[in-house]
Design a protein around this motif. Structure first.
Motif: not given
Length: 513
Positions: A176-182, A143-151
């Motif tokens: 992909r979220a560690s804390d919050k999804v808006t 998967d060439n998409r970003d695999e990072g985790i974002y706050k």
């Protein structure tokens, strides 16, 4: 059938067979727990295959895509808590009636699993094992998409009638979220370009449905589901956001947000696009992807609102047909007539009411003056119209004269017609209160721009005159609020006819009960 099921999947490659079988067992909601997320007693399918939650993205896509194909009648929810962290139990908002396994376990393992891992289970629950073939080894998919985790991850949309593509988009944001999804939820001012926008759920309902889903599949995160009245929402001002989830068709929107963020010296958002889910059986006029517009199109011709109990005879059965000017009422009435309904045209009744021999003739003359009489002694409809158009007080004087007399005549005709089904066609059906002697109300609905064009062509008006005519009557939204059945004559005659035939068939089914 069980109302709510919990499917324990030891291997996602079993999903096709599992969903095919489960669609016959579960009626409403199916939770899916990938076992890799759970510790003993049942273990995991292959440890450490996915080193980060975003790597589950393709698996989640596959599950929701196959759910669309195989059990689209179910509210499928892939649980995400365990994919993000080691959770001790499977928590669900809805109580579990049946637990389904994709391979055999001994009774002690099952009992311990239910006792320790599934707290929200009903007494008398059932256990089902769906035999699957030997497990294939699970390998990470490229998967060439970003695999990072974002706050803090954000996304936006209309989210009308929450479906699998919405669930996929929301799930990917959660992974992909560690804390919050808006989640930015578009208000009414932003939806008027959408097909059948008048049928879009109200914003509070949409917010409630999205909140129900996200807090169900992953309650550990913080969610901010907010109303937005522009395409950007807080994404252009919130410095805590690190990533935005978009669909394939809204990538440009994400890029515009980043352009604005740059002007404000804010860090650009990572843009991750989610692929469409293919619509398995697109019908005429429908998109080839799973979409809310498809779901709204499927409402045409169906009963969208329960019928009210009215103190009127069961026979004959009366349909009230209404809708705005130039919305295609006459065409729909013709289709109903061809199917066997008697049609009462209230425009013709109105003309008879104030014809020279009609019961309202002298009352109209007394109210509006002799100057509305033309050379043959009849009331000039155009001159009368000029006296009341865009003059609510004068119009009410006219309707106070006509409508009671018309109601008497409509009811008289209903009683003498031999047809088992009668259609009362009237633009003012609900305003005049005539819907009270109709068992159900059908409306015709076309976008304002199309109604304007029809008036320009049909009535030889300019656009401003046509727009004024439309704005002097109830809005489409108001007509929809009174509707039990909606027909949209926006496309070719054959498609309108198919909607009427669908509605007629469903009506016959209701009457047979």
């Amino acid at each position: 059938m069980a109302k709510t099921g919990l499917l324990i999947v030891s291997n996602p490659k079993h999903i096709t067979k599992l969903l095919s079988d489960i669609s016959k067992t579960v009626q409403n909601t199916l939770y899916i727990q990938l076992l890799s997320a759970l510790s003993d007693p049942l273990g995991s399918f292959h440890a450490n295959v996915f080193s980060a939650p975003p790597k589950f993205s393709r698996t989640i896509y596959s599950i929701y895509s196959q759910a669309t194909q195989l059990c689209n009648n179910l509210d499928v929810r892939v649980l995400l808590s365990g994919l993000k962290s080691a959770v001790p139990q499977i928590k669900t908002l809805k109580p579990i009636d049946i637990v389904i396994f994709d391979k055999k376990y001994n009774q002690i393992e099952i009992d311990n699993f239910i006792k320790n891992k599934v707290p929200n289970i009903v007494l008398g629950h059932k256990i089902l094992t769906v035999e699957c073939c030997a497990s294939e080894k699970i390998a990470p998919e490229p998967d060439n998409r970003d695999e990072g985790i974002y706050k803090h991850v954000c996304l936006g949309g209309t989210f009308d009638r929450l479906h699998t593509a919405h669930k996929l988009l929301l799930s990917d944001a959660i992974l992909r979220a560690s804390d919050k999804v808006t989640v930015g939820m578009t208000e009414e001012n932003m939806i008027h370009s959408k097909i059948l926008w008048e049928l879009i759920q109200d914003i509070d309902t949409r917010i409630e449905k999205v909140n129900d889903f996200v807090t169900d599949v992953c309650p550990e995160l913080t969610y901010d589901i907010m109303k937005i009245s522009d395409p950007f929402g807080p994404a252009i001002v919130d410095p805590t956001m690190g990533m935005i989830m978009v669909s394939e068709e809204t990538v440009r929107g994400g890029e515009l947000i980043n352009e604005i963020r740059r002007t404000k010296n804010l860090e650009e958002l990572k843009i991750v696009a989610i692929n469409f889910i293919e619509e398995p059986n697109p019908q005429p006029k429908e998109e080839h992807k799973v979409s809310s517009s498809n779901l709204r199109l499927r409402l045409l011709g169906t009963l969208i609102k329960p019928l009210k109990n009215k103190n009127i005879p069961n026979k004959p059965y009366v349909i009230g047909l209404t809708g705005g000017i130039a919305s295609g009422k006459s065409g729909v009435a013709t289709h109903l007539h061809n199917l066997g309904a008697a049609v009462i045209d209230c425009d013709k009744i109105a003309h008879r009411m104030y014809s020279r021999d009609g019961p309202s003739f002298q009352k109209v003359i007394d109210q509006f003056g002799n100057d509305i009489i033309n050379f043959d002694g009849e009331i000039d409809r155009r001159m009368l119209g000029d006296k009341v158009f865009n003059k609510p007080v004068e119009l009410k004087k006219l309707t106070d004269i006509l409508w009671p007399e018309m109601a008497k005549e409509i009811n008289r005709i209903i009683k003498i017609l031999p047809n088992p089904i009668i259609c009362v066609e009237a633009a003012v059906l609900c305003q005049a209160g005539w819907d009270q002697f109709c068992h159900e109300v059908w409306i015709t609905l076309v976008p304002q721009r199309d109604a304007i064009q029809r008036l320009v062509t049909r009535n030889n008006l300019d656009e401003e005159q046509a727009k004024n005519r439309l704005e002097s009557q109830p809005s489409n939204k108001e007509y929809v609020e009174n509707a039990n059945v909606i027909i949209c004559p926006l496309w070719e005659v054959a498609y309108t006819k198919s909607q009427v035939e669908k509605a007629w068939g469903l009506l016959q089914h209701r009457l047979s009960k």
